[in-house]
Design an enzyme around this catalytic site. Structure first.
Site, PDB file in Angstrom:
ATOM      1  N   TYR A   1       0.949   9.573   6.834  1.00 30.43           N
ATOM      2  CA  TYR A   1       0.964  10.467   7.919  1.00 30.43           C
ATOM      3  C   TYR A   1      -0.385  10.942   8.493  1.00 30.43           C
ATOM      4  CZ  TYR A   1       1.752  15.305  10.030  1.00 30.43           C
ATOM      5  OH  TYR A   1       1.800  16.477  10.862  1.00 30.43           O
TER       6      TYR A   1
ATOM      7  N   SER B   1      -3.159  16.637  13.629  1.00 33.86           N
ATOM      8  CA  SER B   1      -2.993  17.335  12.470  1.00 33.86           C
ATOM      9  C   SER B   1      -4.351  17.435  11.594  1.00 33.86           C
ATOM     10  CB  SER B   1      -1.949  16.815  11.516  1.00 33.86           C
ATOM     11  OG  SER B   1      -1.945  17.304  10.263  1.00 33.86           O
TER      12      SER B   1
END
Length: 267
Positions: free
Chosen positions: A142, A129
């Site tokens: 995350y 990501s």
């Protein structure tokens, strides 16, 4: 002979889009889902696989090899989101998050590497990501899990190159998927020191996903990477400003970049 592709987390979102596109292009595609019996309308077969259960991983990988005699491409896509003030996210949720986003992909790679080594060829694509390039407020876990997978990719790539195996990662920005619905959200606690700032940041994050790009853009990018003889170490796919934010982090002083992020999230 068409390449055999295994995609984890392929029942929806980016994984489903990648699988459908590669299927259109003539690849032999197998996707995975924790509960494939609950998924309808998939144009490619779905195998049961839970990345937190090694026996499930071994069974799915063995099934593909038994059916096809080889495994050419692994796309490590399965993952979950998590939000909240780090102080208020339960430790067991942090550990569960890393089990899925970090240790899970490692176990899947371990399961496919012997077959790829025997073939003297193979490609592993880890979906990370853009958030993994920076620490984002209220997305600390995350960012950390995706950043860790980004570094694992770099290291493992060098370890297996002599066996003819290629490894790369693709970092998407915001795409219009159902990831927000599947996230663990630390609850907004009335009277918490973070109540207002976390609440407004959470709303902003959900809006970014809702307004995100078409997941097919990721599918096209993955297809193009598979065609390359020598994939790069890292790829980024997403809106220009999201990709440019990585460049800014490299060139700006840390405190200046931090101020830009805080202004963006109105903190």
């Amino acid at each position: 002979m068409s390449k055999v592709v295994l995609i984890t987390g392929a029942s929806s979102g980016i994984g489903k889009s990648i699988g459908a596109f590669l299927h259109e292009k003539g690849f032999t595609v197998y996707g995975t889902s924790r509960k494939p019996e609950q998924v309808s309308g998939s144009v490619f077969p779905l195998l049961e696989l839970d990345v937190t259960k090694p026996e499930s991983i071994s069974a799915a990988v063995a099934s593909v090899i038994e059916r096809c005699g080889r495994l050419d491409v692994l796309i490590n896509n399965a993952g979950v989101g998590i939000t909240g003030p780090l102080e208020e996210i339960p430790t067991q949720e942090l550990k569960a998050h890393f089990d899925t986003n970090f240790f899970g992909p490692i176990e899947v790679m371990r399961a496919v590497l012997p077959q790829m080594r025997a073939q003297k060829s193979g490609l592993i694509i880890n979906i990370t990501s853009i958030a993994g390039y920076m620490g984002l407020p209220y997305r600390s876990a995350y960012s950390a899990s995706k950043g860790a997978l980004y570094l694992i990719t770099e290291a493992l790539r060098m370890e297996v190159k002599a066996f003819g195996i290629q490894i790369t990662d693709v970092a998407p920005g915001d795409f219009a998927t159902n990831i927000a619905a599947g996230r663990y959200h630390a609850p907004l606690v009335a009277g918490s020191a973070y109540e207002q700032s976390y609440g407004q940041t959470l709303q902003m994050m959900n809006e970014h996903v809702d307004q995100g790009s078409d997941p097919r853009e990721m599918a096209v990018a993955i297809y193009e990477i598979i065609q390359q003889k020598q994939p790069k170490v890292h790829y980024k796919v997403g809106a220009f400003m999201q990709k440019f934010s990585i460049v800014l982090k490299r060139i700006l002083p840390d405190t200046v970049y931090e101020k830009l992020l805080m202004n963006h999230y109105k903190l």
